[in-house]
Structures are given as C-alpha cells and as structure tokens.
Design an enzyme around this catalytic site. Structure first.
Site, short mmCIF file in Angstrom:
data_model
loop_
_atom_site.label_atom_id
_atom_site.label_comp_id
_atom_site.label_asym_id
_atom_site.label_seq_id
_atom_site.Cartn_x
_atom_site.Cartn_y
_atom_site.Cartn_z
N ALA A 32 0.81 -1.23 0.00
CA ALA A 32 0.00 0.00 0.00
C ALA A 32 0.84 1.27 0.00
O ALA A 32 0.32 2.35 -0.24
CB ALA A 32 -0.91 -0.01 1.22
N GLY A 204 -8.79 -4.43 -19.08
CA GLY A 204 -9.83 -3.62 -18.45
C GLY A 204 -10.12 -2.35 -19.22
O GLY A 204 -11.01 -1.59 -18.86
N GLU A 239 4.77 5.67 -26.07
CA GLU A 239 4.78 6.56 -24.89
C GLU A 239 5.76 7.68 -25.16
O GLU A 239 6.86 7.43 -25.67
CB GLU A 239 5.21 5.80 -23.63
CG GLU A 239 4.05 5.26 -22.83
CD GLU A 239 4.45 4.56 -21.54
OE1 GLU A 239 3.55 4.20 -20.79
OE2 GLU A 239 5.65 4.36 -21.29
N HIS A 263 0.53 -6.93 -22.59
CA HIS A 263 -0.55 -6.04 -23.03
C HIS A 263 -0.89 -6.23 -24.52
O HIS A 263 -2.05 -6.40 -24.89
CB HIS A 263 -0.17 -4.58 -22.79
CG HIS A 263 0.13 -4.25 -21.35
ND1 HIS A 263 -0.46 -4.89 -20.30
CD2 HIS A 263 0.98 -3.34 -20.80
CE1 HIS A 263 -0.01 -4.38 -19.16
NE2 HIS A 263 0.87 -3.44 -19.43
C1 BG6 Z 1 2.69 -1.00 -17.50
C2 BG6 Z 1 4.13 -0.88 -17.89
O1 BG6 Z 1 2.31 -2.35 -17.46
O2 BG6 Z 1 1.89 -0.33 -18.46
C3 BG6 Z 1 4.54 0.56 -18.02
O3 BG6 Z 1 4.92 -1.52 -16.89
C4 BG6 Z 1 3.61 1.30 -18.95
O4 BG6 Z 1 5.88 0.67 -18.51
C5 BG6 Z 1 2.17 1.05 -18.55
O5 BG6 Z 1 3.91 2.67 -18.87
C6 BG6 Z 1 1.23 1.66 -19.58
O6 BG6 Z 1 -0.08 1.60 -19.10
P1 BG6 Z 1 -1.15 2.63 -19.67
O7 BG6 Z 1 -2.42 2.19 -19.03
O8 BG6 Z 1 -0.70 3.99 -19.26
O9 BG6 Z 1 -1.16 2.47 -21.15
#
Ligand code: BG6
Ligand code: NDP
Length: 515
Positions: A32, A204, A239, A263
């Site tokens: 936490a 999600g 990013e 992802h």
């Molecule tokens: C995380 C990664 O799983 O996902 C990060 O560890 C990344 O490096 C992030 O920035 C991106 O998540 P989102 O929801 O901002 O696209």
C-alpha cells in the site's frame, strides 16, 4: 455510473449491479506504500466507491512494511485522486473514503506480521452483522515477494468460516516460460485458479473490451475479419516519455516483457480469437488460448529492436544512472507474429512498442487488401483503426466519391469518436473495471494460467536471444528521444505488406485536438 441509454443488446455476464457484490467485504491492498497503489489502486477504489460500486459496508486495509500513521496513509492513498475544482461533494466523498480505510505495517515474510493483520481484519469483521465475511487481497507488490505473501495470506489471513477469499496479482508473471511455471506452481499450492485474478490492465480498457462486441455483434465486421480481406494488422503502443526513475526495473525486463508479451499479446488474442460459445469467462479464455497456441515462437528475423538516445535536451536511455552504461536493453521493439490457422494464415500481426517516442498512443490498425485492379489507379486501402487511448475511437478509412462534379475517389472515414458520440458517458479507468470484476468473481478479463504458459512459449526464445543466452547479445538500433522510432521501422513494416495510404490523408487532427 452512466448507464447505456437502451438496454437492447446487453450482455448478461457483463452487466454490473450492486446486488452481485458480496456484503461484508474487506479489500486488503498489500504494498500500500507503493507506486501502483498510490497511482492506480486507491484512485480506482475511490472511483468505484464514489459511484456506489463497492460492496455495502466495505472496508479497505492497506498493508506494507513502511511505518506510517493513519493520517500519513490517508494522505498517500488519496494523493492521486482528482478533484481539480475542489468540488465539496468530492471532498466529502474523499473524507468518507478515508474513514473506511486503515493501515497496518508489517513484513512480507513473517507469519506473525500476518497474524497481526488478521487480528485487525477480525476486529473489523466483528462489527459486521453476518458471520460470513469476504476478503479480497490485492498484491500491489514486486514479484519477488508474491510467493511468501501468497503463502502467508493463505496460512494466516484466509477466512475459512464461510465467505470468499480472492487474490489479485499484478504482472510480471515471471521472466520466461520456466520462471512463470515456477511462480504459477508455487502460488497454486495456496490459491486455486478460481480464487486467483491475474491482472493485465489492458483487458480492463474500454476499447479492448469493446473489440469482442465490435466483432461478434456486427455481421458486417465479422464478414471481413480474415485473411481474405485483411492484409496486415498492427498493434502499436507509444509513450512520449522514457524510463526515467524506473531504469533499474526496466533494464531487467525490457520493452518486450513490459508491454509486448502481455498487453499487446492480449489485444492480439481478442482481435484474432474465434467466436466464443458465450461470454462466460472460460468460454472467452478457451478461445484466446486456442488462437495463441497457433502462434509459433517469434523468429529473430521478424524482430526489430531499438534503444533511445539523447535528443532535444532529453536524456538517452544510457544517461539514466540506474542503467548499466553499456546496456543493450531494448526500449523499442517491433515483432511480427504469424497465426497458423485457416482464418489468419499468412496475415502478419505486427506488435510495436516504444518508450520516448513522439506521442502517447495505443491503437490497433487493421489494413485491408487492395481492391481489384482495373477501374481505379493507386486507390487507398481501407483501414479499420481502433484507438485504445487517448481519446477512444473506432474509425474506418474508406474511399468515397469526391463531392462535386468529379468522378474521382478520395480517402475519407466513418468515425465513431467516443467523446463526441457518447457525451454523457464516463469511461471507467481500467483498474476500476477490473477490481469490480474481481469483486463479482468474473474472470473474463483476467489472465488464465494456460494463457500465460502459451504467451511465454511464443516470446521466450526471442527473449533468451536478446539476453545473450545463445551467444552474443543483439545490439538495438538507436532512435532519438521524441522521434517516431528507429528509421528501420518503415522498411520493417513495408516488408510485411503494410502500405502507407495516399500522401496527404490523415485522420483529422481536430478529432483529437478538440477532445
Ligand atoms: C505497464 C508498464 O504495465 O503499463 C509501463 O509496466 C507502462 O511501462 C504502462 O507505462 C502503460 O499503461 P497505460 O495504461 O498507461 O497504457
Ligand atoms: P513498488 O516498487 O512501488 O513496490 C510496492 C511496494 O512494495 C513498495 O512500496 C514497498 O513497500 C514494497 N517493496 C518494494 N520493493 C520491495 C522488495 N524488494 N522487497 C519487498 N518489498 C518491496 O512497485 P509498484 O507499486 O510500481 O508495482 C507493484 C506491482 O505492480 C509490480 O508487480 C509491478 O510490476 C506492477 N505494476 C506496476 C505498475 C505501475 O504503474 N507502477 C503498472 C503495472 C503493473 P514497503 O517497503 O513499504 O513494504
């Protein structure tokens, strides 16, 4: 929460309601004091609480080693909750949220510490009317402590007098096939598959959840969803910032483990799976596993690796003090996956992800084949783009007659931009949607053990090659901070048949800028 305007076409297992949640529930956030808990978990819990989507009488308990008093914990837990205009209603809700949240400090590897946590939970539960109590444990922790924490919760904090116990685990689930199997089997000694919820937060996200509906609720869409119509599929993650502050973690994992193996592969599986028998969790996950099993391990020749270097005053990856000065860890990767089944044979699925690029964007771009030659010259290909973030949208690029007294085709689009079309709808954060699913016991958007196993089978050989297990480590090509990626990317995607459409066309920038 904003409700759909019409109930037609609802999917029974996806509908939410307070009645599906168990009363007398405590949500315990372990780790936490950490980054994830502060930035995502507590804001998501607050988002659910604000909208009355947490169980009645819910209590939240934070647990970590850091010693802090309740005010300090409350400050941290609410530091990322947004209330830009100091809305008094939200301030009041934040105060209510603080009042139901408490903190216990303790170690992760000591049984006695978990006995103390358990005593705190029992004290809370003694005030509940019913004997049946439910506990949801959320492990916002580094994987190095997953196993001792999983064991200690089971041995010291598991309610066995009726009620449910569930555990939410964050990625990364191992570093390769062998370590993933070890992690899975160690946790399975204490937690059943039914009790375990492995988060890949991309599952999600609203637009990822939308893919199943777009595909299977639209005959038109479904009819063009195969190798006969589709030339190539690109799934892109960009990013605009580097690994600043996370260099130590990142250098151990690299972009493939951080983004592609989980992802982007999850998005691919939803794009490529066959129609599930129903929207029940196991039916969906069965189909995802089936399609992943048709993907052979990635070839080195289907891989492009990059690492960002300093540009425009921004530091390069190697300028980070927490990164070894000679690191060849990729911060950008493009890999092409092939699905050996009748629907997708020969269609390249290109996964691309990079840090320190020119923009923030995650999208799926499905490029269709050329129209039959003869009546048009150099006509643009159709593309279906699912923009996952930012500014959720689905748009179909198609050719139309140029308006006016010409008989000439021009590329244009059919555009479903969410913020314009669904003006009253609040799109939930991925973590809100997933925590709610875990409270309801719905596994559809969580990763099953066999999904992980097959995902690691696809990526492990390439990861071992990158780590130099078979000899010399490959050196990534460099790209400037803030660029579109390595210059080698354009020929890479062209090699797989991607054709950049007519010069001059781009999806109108106003679609993004005005939102
Ligand atoms: C995380 C990664 O799983 O996902 C990060 O560890 C990344 O490096 C992030 O920035 C991106 O998540 P989102 O929801 O901002 O696209
Ligand atoms: P942190 O490094 O912030 O760790 C969380 C907490 O765990 C810390 O506050 C610390 O608490 C404890 N901790 C840290 N290192 C150790 C260690 N070596 N041994 C024992 N305890 C330790 O991690 P995050 O919050 O960033 O991430 C937690 C999990 O979520 C990870 O699995 C991560 O991969 C995953 N994740 C994180 C995302 C993010 O945006 N941060 C996004 C997606 C997934 P204390 O010292 O007080 O006990």
């Amino acid at each position: 929460m904003a409700r759909p305007r019409s109930s037609s076409g609802t999917i029974p297992s996806m509908e939410g309601s307070h009645e599906q949640l168990k009363d007398n529930t405590i949500i315990i956030v372990l780790g936490a004091s950490g980054d994830l808990a502060k930035k995502k978990t507590f804001p998501a819990l607050f988002g659910l609480f604000k909208q009355n989507f947490l169980p009645r009488d819910v209590k939240i308990v934070g647990y970590a080693r850091t010693k802090m008093d309740q005010p300090e914990f409350h400050k941290r837990a609410t530091s990322y909750i947004k209330n830009p205009n100091d809305d008094p209603d939200i301030t009041a809700k934040i105060d209510e949220f603080k009042a139901l949240s408490t903190y216990v400090a303790g170690d992760y590897d000591k049984g006695e510490a978990f006995d103390e946590l358990n005593a705190h939970l029992e004290e809370i539960e003694s005030k509940y009317q019913s004997k049946e109590c439910n506990r949801l444990f959320y492990l916002a922790l580094p994987p190095s402590v997953f196993i001792p924490v999983g064991k200690n919760i089971k041995e010291h904090c598991y309610v066995s007098r009726g009620g449910i116990n569930r555990i939410i685990v964050e990625k990364p689930f191992g570093k390769d096939l062998a370590s993933c199997r070890e992690l899975l089997s160690s946790l399975k000694k204490y937690w059943t598959e039914d009790e375990t919820f492995r988060i890949d937060h991309y599952l999600g996200k609203e637009m990822v959840k939308n893919i199943l509906v777009l595909r299977f609720a639209n005959v038109a869409m479904n009819a063009m969803w195969d190798k006969n119509s589709i030339s190539n599929v690109q799934i892109t993650f960009k990013e605009p910032f580097g690994t600043e502050g996370r260099g130590g973690y990142f250098d151990e994992f690299g972009i493939i483990r951080d983004i592609l193996q989980n992802h982007l592969l999850q998005v691919l599986s939803v794009i490529a799976m066959e129609r599930p028998v129903s929207f029940a969790a196991e039916d969906i996950r069965d189909e995802k596993v089936k399609v992943l099993r048709c993907i052979p391990p990635i070839e080195r020749s289907d891989t492009l690796l990059g690492q960002y270097v300093s540009a425009n005053g921004k530091p390069g990856y190697l300028d980070d003090d927490t990164v070894p000065h000679n690191s060849v860890c990729p911060t950008f990767a493009a890999t092409t996956l092939w699905i050996n089944n009748p629907r997708w044979e020969g269609v390249p699925f290109i996964l691309k992800a990079g840090k320190a690029l020119n923009e923030a964007k995650v999208e799926v771009r499905i490029q269709f084949k050329d129209v039959t030659q003869g009546i048009f010259k150099d006509i643009a290909r159709n593309e279906l783009v699912i923009r996952i973030q930012p500014s959720e949208a689905v748009y179909l690029k198609l050719n139309a007659k140029t308006p006016g007294l010409y008989t000439r085709a021009m590329p244009t689009e059919m555009d479903l931009t969410y913020k314009r079309r669904f003006t009253e709808t609040n799109i939930p954060e991925a973590y809100e949607a997933l925590i709610l699913d875990a409270l309801k016991g719905d596994h559809s958007n969580f990763v099953r053990d066999d999904e992980l196993d097959v995902a690691w089978k696809i990526f492990t050989p390439i990861l071992h090659w990158i780590e130099g297990k078979d000899g010399q480590r490959p050196k990534p090509v460099s790209y400037p901070y803030g660029s579109r990626g390595p210059k080698e990317l354009e020929p890479f995607v062209t090699k797989y048949g991607f054709r950049r459409n007519n010069e001059g066309y781009s999806w109108p920038v106003t679609n993004m800028a005005s939102l």
